[in-house]
Design an enzyme around this catalytic site. Structure first.
Site, short mmCIF file in Angstrom:
data_model
loop_
_atom_site.label_atom_id
_atom_site.label_comp_id
_atom_site.label_asym_id
_atom_site.label_seq_id
_atom_site.Cartn_x
_atom_site.Cartn_y
_atom_site.Cartn_z
N ALA A 132 -48.92 13.44 18.85
CA ALA A 132 -47.47 13.68 18.84
C ALA A 132 -46.76 12.38 19.18
CB ALA A 132 -47.09 14.77 19.84
N ILE A 339 -38.89 -22.76 14.55
CA ILE A 339 -38.14 -23.96 14.89
C ILE A 339 -38.90 -24.81 15.90
CG2 ILE A 339 -36.05 -24.76 16.10
CD1 ILE A 339 -34.56 -22.43 14.68
N GLU A 365 -39.62 3.72 21.62
CA GLU A 365 -38.32 4.43 21.59
C GLU A 365 -37.91 4.77 20.16
OE1 GLU A 365 -35.56 6.24 24.11
OE2 GLU A 365 -37.17 4.91 24.71
#
Length: 387
Positions: A132, A339, A365
């Site tokens: 789940a 970078i 979440e």
């Protein structure tokens, strides 16, 4: 619409930033390496009432329950320094303490909310199981009534704060009507016999945050510890997640901001071909895209918070904010590493940690895919943001 922060919000931003830079920044890398939160920082966080940010003062909180934008600012500023601390306090406040404040009885608030708000006890929200995850309705942890108590059996996984939590909100199946499970949320004290902490997860990112398996073996819970009503867990759970997504979005905004600032600093200092690399258009365009995306995510997050504070339906916008902010954090940290070149791959530079933390945010979440499903379901039914 006024986009200017209030004097109080500006003060909260300043205080939180100074706190995070003074107390969290010096130990963030060590905490990541040790997969453990610093106990001294924990005590300082309690002193500052960061564990009760969204709880009224009468219950020991910082009294920002009606100012979710300020809660976002706190979460963002902590997330700018360390995503592990940001998710620890964000989860504790948004999906444990705040739901008890909203839906709990006065007795529950006095027994559980007060120590949560003070940081004397830590909270965890327990929904996800092996079968789940994105399918929240698939919960297999069961609870049956035995006199004045309910008996819980099952296990939860990936519980944020699981290993350090003292108070849990546990979603369990209490009955079935046809093929549909009736879910109920229980408030569980971790001192209860039959409860145990299982595997502590060794994660890619937010490593200092405690993520664990939790086991319930005939855990007896008083009937007074039901949050809301029996069978109301699915509805309440969705509302809890709607609110939590605002704060997870704020954490990601802070993470994206950190990556942006690190990229700017490095590109101004790193000299190649006789000049700082910030003078090259390829770098400038990355910086521009990062700044644009972070600001867009911040505005969407603050909008969701504003709607929440004004009593509006904000579930759609909170999903939009979580999706935009988490994917922005991932792209911003990716570009920051790029970078930095070879240095971006080294643990001596924080962008390496930011990159790992950002990937986590696209999954917990509610995954990006689930957020898109939620957003599409709203839009296809003609439900657009109210403002």
């Amino acid at each position: 619409m006024d986009f200017k922060l209030t004097p109080k919000q500006l003060m909260i931003k300043k205080i939180t930033r100074e706190f995070a830079e003074e107390y969290i920044a010096p130990v963030a890398e060590k905490s990541d390496q040790n997969s453990e939160l610093d106990p001294k920082v924990m005590e300082e966080m309690k002193r500052m009432k960061f564990f009760g940010t969204c709880i009224p003062a009468e219950y020991g909180g910082a009294d920002l329950h009606d100012d979710t934008i300020s809660f976002c600012i706190v979460t963002e500023e902590i997330g700018r320094i360390d995503a592990s601390w940001s998710i620890t306090t964000g989860v504790h406040c948004s999906v444990v303490a705040y739901p008890i404040y909203l839906f709990g009885t006065e007795e529950q608030k006095q027994e559980f909310l007060v120590p949560l708000a003070k940081g004397d006890k830590i909270g965890a929200f327990c929904l996800t199981e092996a079968n789940a995850g994105s399918d929240a309705g698939g919960v297999e942890t069961r609870a049956y009534q035995d006199g004045d108590e309910w008996v819980l059996n099952g296990s939860k996984i990936f519980a944020t704060n699981g290993g350090i939590a003292n108070i849990l909100l546990v979603v369990a199946n209490t009955s079935e009507i046809g093929k549909r499970k009736q879910l109920t949320i229980f408030i569980v004290d971790t001192d209860t016999p039959g409860y145990s902490v299982g595997v502590k997860e060794d994660k890619l990112g937010v490593r200092a945050s405690s993520t664990c398996e939790l086991v319930f073996d005939n855990v007896r819970v008083p009937k007074e510890n039901i949050l809301g009503k029996v069978g109301d867990g699915y509805r309440l759970g969705l509302k809890i997640l709607d609110y939590g997504r605002i704060l997870m979005a704020a954490q990601c905004v802070g993470l994206g901001q950190a990556a942006l600032e690190a990229a700017i600093k490095y590109s101004n200092e790193r000299v190649q071909f006789g000049q700082p690399i910030s003078r090259f258009q390829g770098i400038q365009w990355k910086i521009a895209d990062m700044g644009l995306a972070v600001e867009a995510a911040r505005l969407l997050t603050y909008k969701a918070a504003w709607m929440c504070d004004h009593g509006m339906e904000y579930g759609l916008v909170s999903s939009m904010a979580k999706l935009k902010a988490s994917e922005t954090a991932m792209q911003a940290t990716h570009d920051a590493v790029q970078i930095h070149g070879g240095y971006g791959l080294m643990k001596a530079y924080a962008v390496e940690r930011y990159f790992r933390d950002a990937k986590m945010a696209e999954i917990y979440e509610g995954t990006s895919e689930i957020q898109r499903m939620v957003i599409a379901n709203h839009l296809l039914r003609g439900k657009f943001p109210e403002v």
